[in-house]
Design a protein around this motif. Structure first.
Motif, short mmCIF file in Angstrom:
data_model
loop_
_atom_site.label_atom_id
_atom_site.label_comp_id
_atom_site.label_asym_id
_atom_site.label_seq_id
_atom_site.Cartn_x
_atom_site.Cartn_y
_atom_site.Cartn_z
N LEU A 1 0.88 -1.14 -0.01
CA LEU A 1 0.01 0.12 -0.13
C LEU A 1 0.86 1.28 -0.07
N ASP A 2 2.19 1.05 0.45
CA ASP A 2 2.93 2.33 0.52
C ASP A 2 3.44 2.45 -0.88
N ARG A 3 3.38 1.58 -1.77
CA ARG A 3 3.72 1.61 -3.14
C ARG A 3 2.75 2.22 -4.10
N LEU A 4 1.49 2.07 -3.39
CA LEU A 4 0.37 2.58 -3.99
C LEU A 4 -0.05 4.12 -3.54
N GLY A 5 0.83 4.61 -2.53
CA GLY A 5 0.49 5.83 -2.12
C GLY A 5 -0.44 5.90 -0.99
N GLN A 6 -1.12 4.76 -0.52
CA GLN A 6 -1.98 4.76 0.66
C GLN A 6 -1.23 4.68 1.78
N ILE B 1 -3.44 3.91 5.10
CA ILE B 1 -3.71 2.66 5.40
C ILE B 1 -2.57 1.80 5.98
N ALA B 2 -1.32 1.91 5.20
CA ALA B 2 -0.21 1.30 5.59
C ALA B 2 0.32 1.41 7.14
N THR B 3 0.07 2.82 7.34
CA THR B 3 0.42 3.08 8.92
C THR B 3 -0.60 2.29 9.91
N ARG B 4 -1.67 2.23 9.30
CA ARG B 4 -2.65 1.49 10.33
C ARG B 4 -2.24 -0.09 10.52
N ARG C 1 11.23 9.74 -18.02
CA ARG C 1 11.07 8.46 -18.31
C ARG C 1 10.70 7.83 -16.91
N THR C 2 11.35 8.30 -15.96
CA THR C 2 11.27 7.46 -14.69
C THR C 2 9.61 7.68 -14.26
N ALA C 3 9.06 8.88 -14.53
CA ALA C 3 7.58 9.23 -14.16
C ALA C 3 6.68 8.25 -15.12
N SER C 4 7.34 7.96 -16.31
CA SER C 4 6.28 7.08 -16.90
C SER C 4 6.39 5.65 -16.48
N THR C 5 7.65 5.45 -16.16
CA THR C 5 7.72 3.93 -15.70
C THR C 5 6.97 3.69 -14.43
N ALA C 6 7.26 4.53 -13.25
CA ALA C 6 6.62 4.61 -12.03
C ALA C 6 5.02 4.55 -12.23
N ALA C 7 4.35 5.34 -13.24
CA ALA C 7 3.01 5.30 -13.40
C ALA C 7 2.66 3.91 -14.06
N ARG C 8 3.33 3.34 -14.77
CA ARG C 8 3.17 2.10 -15.60
C ARG C 8 2.98 0.95 -14.22
N VAL C 9 4.04 0.97 -13.40
CA VAL C 9 3.93 -0.18 -12.32
C VAL C 9 3.53 0.42 -11.14
N PHE C 10 2.70 1.41 -10.96
CA PHE C 10 2.01 1.64 -9.67
C PHE C 10 2.69 2.08 -8.84
N LEU C 11 4.05 2.69 -8.99
CA LEU C 11 4.80 3.40 -7.83
C LEU C 11 4.46 4.77 -7.58
N MET C 12 3.36 5.08 -6.72
CA MET C 12 3.05 6.26 -6.41
C MET C 12 4.14 7.21 -5.82
N GLU D 1 -1.98 12.45 0.14
CA GLU D 1 -2.23 11.32 0.56
C GLU D 1 -0.99 10.59 0.86
N LEU D 2 0.29 10.99 0.25
CA LEU D 2 1.51 10.27 0.55
C LEU D 2 1.97 10.55 1.68
N ARG D 3 1.70 11.60 2.38
CA ARG D 3 1.98 12.12 3.74
C ARG D 3 3.77 12.16 3.76
#
Length: 790
Positions: free
Chosen positions: A442-447, A450-453, A620-631, A667-669
Motif C-alpha cells: 500500500l505504501d507503493r500505491l501511495g496509501q 492505510i499502511a500506517t494502520r 522516463r522515470t515518471a512514465s515507468t513509475a506510473a506504469r508499475v503503480f509506484l506512486m 495522501e503520500l504524507r
C-alpha cells in the motif's frame, strides 16, 4: 532430580480418588474432571503464549494451585472440594500412609475384566488410568532415600495449607499435635520460610519431565518468536538442571544454548552448541536411522545460522547437503522447507547461489525462473498440506511481483490469499508478516494512511503472539515515517522504548540502532548541522555490512542527501551511477530502488544547472513509475520534473503538473515532498506572472498573490489555499494536521529559501512592512541557527 513424581502430582492423586468415590457435588463433577485433566499434563491449561506463565504454573505452591477448588461444592453440606481434599492430604502422616495411598490407587485401576464379573474402577487405557499407573510405577522405582526426599518435599509443599486445615478441623489438628506427629510440626515450622521465599521452596524439587517440558516449550518459543529467554526463566532453568544428568535433557540444554548464542550474535559459540546438541541426540537415539534424521536437521539449522551471519557460500553448501539427505530419507517436510530456504538464499545473494541443484524447480524436473520455482513450491505445499509453507510461498510470490515486474495489485492478491490461509489454519506467527507485506504494498500505491494502520496493528492486534522481529520491523517503519514528517522527538522515544524489547538480540538491536541514527542524521541535515551529520553517518557506515537490505537502502539515500547538502554533486552522481549499475545487474533487484536512483540522478542534474539532461530522465522515470503503480516514485519524479520545467521557462506546464499531483502528494504524507511541491508551484506562478501576463495587470497581481500564498504554505503549512485543495483539506483535515512542512521539519535551508522569496515578492508589491518583517525573520533564523521558526 526425580523422573516424574513431584509434590504437586502427589496432591492430584487424592483428588482423583475423591472424584472416583463421588465426593463432589453432581453440579461440580465436570468442572473437577476438567481441572484434573488439565493438571495431568505439565503444561495443561496454558495458552502457550508466555513462558513466564508456564514457569509460574510449574512452580506454583499448594495454596495457589488448589485454591481454585474452593469454588466447587462437595457432597458434604457446607464444605467445598478444597476442604475435603485438605482433609485427605493431612491424613497422610508418613511414608507408610503414602504407600497405602498408592496401593489403593493401584487397585482402582482395573485390568481386563471378565464379562461375567466386571470389577469397578478405572480402565488401564483411560487417561486417568494411565496417569495413576505411571505414578505408581515411578513410586515403585524410587529408592528409599528418594522416597524420603519426596515425602519431605511433600510436607513442605502442603505446609502453607496448615492454617486453613487446622481452622476447619481443630479437633484433628489438636490430636495430631498431642500425638507429636512429625509431619505436622515439620510442616508448621516451614510455613513462615515458605511464605517468605516460595520460589526457593518450590524450585528445589522439580522432576525431569517438568524440566524437559519447560525446555521444549522454551525452544519452541525461541524458534517461533525469535527472541531470547528472560533472565528470570533462565535462572529457574539453571537451578532445575543443576543436578540433571539425563542425556536427553542435556541435548535440549545445548539446543537452547544454540538459540541463545545465535540471537546474541555469538557465532562460534552457537556453532559449538549446535554440534553438541546433535552429538548428544545421537547418543540418546542410537541407531543409523536416527542418525540420518538428526543429520539432515543439523544441516538445516547450520545453513540458517550461516545465512544469518552473512556466510552465504557456507549456507548454500549446507543447504544443498540438507536437500540431498532429505531426499534420500524421503523427509517431505524437511525437503520442502529446505527448498523454500534455498529460494530465499538465491534471492538474497544472487551472486552466491551456485548450487549443484541449479534451480529449485529443476529438482522436480521443471525448468524456468523464480516464478516457476515458486509455482513448484506451491504445488508441493498443497500436496503435503503444509499450509505454513504455502502461506510463506505466497508472500514470496508477492515479493517477486512487486520487485521484478512491479505488479503491486497482483502482489496484493497473493497477500490476501496468504492472509486467508493464516486465518483458516490459525497460522498466528505468519499473520504479522502478512500485514507488513500488505503495508509495504500500500505504501507503493501511495496509501500511506492505510499502511500506517497495518503497521500499528502488528502491536495492537497480535501483541506477544507476533515474532519480535516483526514487531521491531513494524515499529521502525512507524518511527522513521514519523521522523520524515518532522516528529523526530516522538520517533526517538518510540525507538528507545523498542530497544528494551529487543534487548540481547543482536540483529534487532542493530536495526533499531540504525533507524535511530538515521533519524538523528535526518534531523541534523534539516538543521544544516553538517558536523553532526558527518558524525552520525560515520556511525551508520558499518551497519551496511549486516545484510539488512531495507536499512542499507535508507543509508544510501541519506549518504546522497548529505553529499547534496555539501554541494558535492559530482561525487553524489558517481555514487548514484554505481548503485544504478549494481541494481541493473541483479535480476531480483527492486524496481522501486532503481527508479528512485534515477529520480536522484535527475535531481542532481537539475541542481547542477543541467536541466535538459535531467528532463528526459525525470520524464522516463515518471512514465515507468506510473506504469508499475509506484506512486511515491511517480510523485517525486513529477516534483523534480516541475522544477526542471521551471528552469526551462515552461512555467505553465510546471503548474499543471503540480496542481494535478498535489492531492496525491497529500495522501503520500511526506512532508518534505509537500513543501518542495508548494515552493515549486509558487515559483511557477511567479514565472507565469512575469512571462505570460501583461505588466501591471490584475492577472499578474493575482498570480503573484497565489505565488506568495503557495510559498508561505510551504514554509508554515497552513491549510486552505485553492478551491481544489480546500475540498481535500476538509476531507482530510484530521490527517493533514499531523503533516508538517519546513517549519515542523526544522528545515533551515528550506525556510531561508521561503523567507527570501517572501521578501522579494513583498518588495515587488511595494509592501515595505512585509519586507522588513521577512528580513527580520531571515536574520533571526541565521542568528540563532534555526532555533526560532516564527
Amino acid at each position: 532430580m526425580p523422573r516424574y513424581l513431584t509434590p504437586s502430582r502427589l496432591c492430584l492423586l487424592p483428588l482423583i480418588d475423591l472424584y472416583l468415590f463421588g465426593h463432589t457435588a453432581s453440579s461440580a463433577r465436570l468442572d473437577v474432571l476438567s481441572f484434573i485433566a488439565s493438571r495431568c499434563s505439565a503444561s495443561g491449561g496454558q495458552s502457550g503464549n508466555d513462558i513466564d506463565h508456564l514457569t509460574d504454573y510449574l512452580s506454583a505452591g499448594a495454596s495457589s494451585l488448589l485454591g481454585v477448588l474452593q469454588q466447587w461444592p462437595s457432597d458434604v453440606p457446607g464444605r467445598n472440594v478444597f476442604d475435603i481434599l485438605l482433609q485427605r492430604l493431612w491424613r497422610l502422616d508418613g511414608l507408610d500412609s503414602l504407600h497405602m495411598l498408592f496401593d489403593q490407587l493401584s487397585e482402582r485401576v482395573s485390568s481386563v475384566t471378565d464379562s461375567e464379573k466386571p470389577r469397578p474402577g478405572l480402565s488401564r487405557a483411560s487417561p486417568l488410568g494411565q496417569y495413576i499407573r505411571r505414578c505408581c510405577v515411578e513410586f515403585t522405582r524410587l529408592q528409599f532415600a528418594d522416597s524420603q526426599a519426596l515425602w519431605a518435599a511433600f510436607v513442605t509443599y502442603r505446609a502453607p495449607t496448615y492454617e486453613t486445615w487446622a481452622h476447619r478441623n481443630p479437633a484433628d489438628a489438636a490430636a495430631r499435635l498431642v500425638e507429636g506427629d512429625g509431619s505436622v510440626t515439620d510442616g508448621a515450622s516451614v510455613i513462615h520460610s515458605v511464605a517468605v521465599q516460595p520460589d526457593d521452596a518450590m524450585n528445589t524439587y522439580m522432576s525431569t519431565d517438568d524440566t524437559d517440558t519447560l525446555l521444549t516449550f522454551s525452544i519452541h518459543q525461541l524458534q517461533k518468536m525469535g527472541t531470547r529467554l528472560p533472565d528470570s526463566v533462565k535462572g529457574k532453568l539453571q537451578l532445575w538442571m543443576k543436578d540433571q544428568s539425563d542425556s536427553g535433557v542435556q541435548s535440549l540444554q545445548h539446543f537452547l544454548a544454540f538459540f541463545e548464542h545465535w540471537k546474541a550474535g555469538q557465532y562460534t559459540m552457537a556453532l559449538e552448541s549446535l554440534h553438541r546438541y546433535f552429538d548428544y541426540s545421537l547418543v540418546t537415539k542410537s541407531g543409523s536411522d536416527n542418525m540420518r534424521v538428526y543429520y539432515q536437521y543439523a544441516l538445516l539449522h547450520l545453513s540458517v545460522l550461516h545465512a544469518d551471519f552473512d556466510c552465504w557460500d557456507e549456507s548454500v553448501e549446507a543447504m544443498d547437503e540438507c536437500i540431498a539427505t532429505a531426499r534420500e530419507n524421503q523427509d517431505t517436510a524437511c525437503l520442502n522447507f529446505a527448498l523454500s530456504w534455498l529460494l530465499y538464499l538465491r534471492q538474497a545473494k544472487p551472486a552466491n547461489h551456485a548450487s549443484p541443484f541449479g534451480t529449485v524447480s529443476g529438482l522436480g524436473g521443471a525448468a524456468g525462473g523464480e516464478q516457476d520455482e515458486v509455482a513448484f513450491l506451491k504445488v508441493k505445499a498443497k500436496e503435503t498440506k503444509h499450509w505454513s509453507l504455502l502461506s510463506s510461498t505466497l508472500l514470496d510470490e508477492s515479493k517477486l511481483d512487486m520487485y521484478t515486474s512491479g505488479m503491486t495489485p497482483r502482489a496484493l492478491e497473493h497477500i490476501a490469499q496468504s492472509a486467508h490461509l493464516n486465518v483458516q489454519h490459525d497460522l498466528r506467527t505468519l499473520m504479522p508478516i502478512a500485514d507488513l507485506f500488505e503495508g509495504a504494498s500500500l505504501d507503493r500505491l501511495g496509501q500511506a494512511h492505510i499502511a500506517t494502520r497495518l503497521y500499528e496493528d502488528v502491536e495492537a492486534t497480535y501483541g506477544k503472539q507476533a515474532p519480535i522481529s516483526d514487531q521491531v520491523r513494524a515499529a521502525c517503519r512507524l518511527a522513521y515515517g514519523a521522523a520524515q514528517n518532522g516528529q523526530c522527538a516522538a520517533s526517538l522515544r518510540v525507538l528507545d522504548a523498542l530497544a528494551s524489547k529487543a534487548k540481547g538480540v543482536l540483529k534487532l538491536e542493530q536495526r533499531i540502532t540504525g533507524y535511530t541514527l538515521l533519524t538523528q542524521l535526518s534531523q541534523s541535515l534539516h538543521r544544516d548541522d553538517i558536523h553532526a551529520a558527518d558524525y552520525y553517518f560515520a556511525q551508520l557506515r558499518p551497519l551496511r555490512t549486516f545484510g539488512d537490505p531495507e536499512l542499507d537502502f535508507e543509508i544510501s539515500q541519506m549518504e546522497i542527501e548529505l553529499l547534496l547538502k555539501r554541494q558535492e554533486l559530482e561525487r553524489a552522481l558517481r555514487i548514484v551511477n554505481a548503485h544504478s549499475r549494481r541494481l541493473k545487474g541483479l535480476a531480483s533487484a527492486d524496481v522501486a530502488h532503481r527508479l528512485h536512483y534515477l529520480v536522484l540522478k535527475a535531481k542532481i542534474f537539475a541542481t547542477s544547472g543541467q536541466a535538459i539532461k535531467g528532463f528526459s530522465i525525470a520524464l522516463r522515470t515518471a512514465s515507468t513509475a506510473a506504469r508499475v503503480f509506484l506512486m511515491p516514485t511517480l510523485l517525486e519524479a513529477l516534483s523534480v520534473l516541475a522544477a526542471i520545467l521551471n528552469d526551462l521557462s515552461e512555467f505553465g506546464a510546471a503548474r499543471d503538473v503540480l496542481e494535478a499531483a498535489l492531492p496525491l502528494i497529500y495522501e503520500l504524507r511526506q512532508s518534505k515532498l509537500i513543501a518542495q511541491a508548494f515552493v515549486t508551484l509558487g515559483e511557477a506562478y511567479v514565472g507565469i506572472a512575469g512571462h505570460a501576463c501583461v505588466q501591471g495587470s490584475s492577472e499578474q497581481t493575482r498570480h503573484m498573490r497565489l505565488a506568495g500564498a503557495h510559498i508561505e504554505r510551504g514554509r508554515e503549512g497552513q491549510l486552505g489555499l485553492s478551491p481544489v485543495l480546500d475540498v481535500i483539506v476538509l476531507r482530510e483535515r484530521r490527517a493533514l494536521t499531523d503533516l508538517a512542512v519546513y517549519a515542523s521539519l526544522e528545515d533551515r535551508a528550506g525556510m531561508l529559501q521561503c523567507l527570501l522569496m517572501r521578501s522579494q515578492l513583498a518588495r515587488w508589491r511595494g509592501d515595505e512592512s512585509s519586507v522588513a518583517h521577512a528580513d527580520a525573520l531571515y536574520v533571526g533564523l541565521l542568528a540563532d541557527g534555526g532555533g526560532s521558526f516564527g
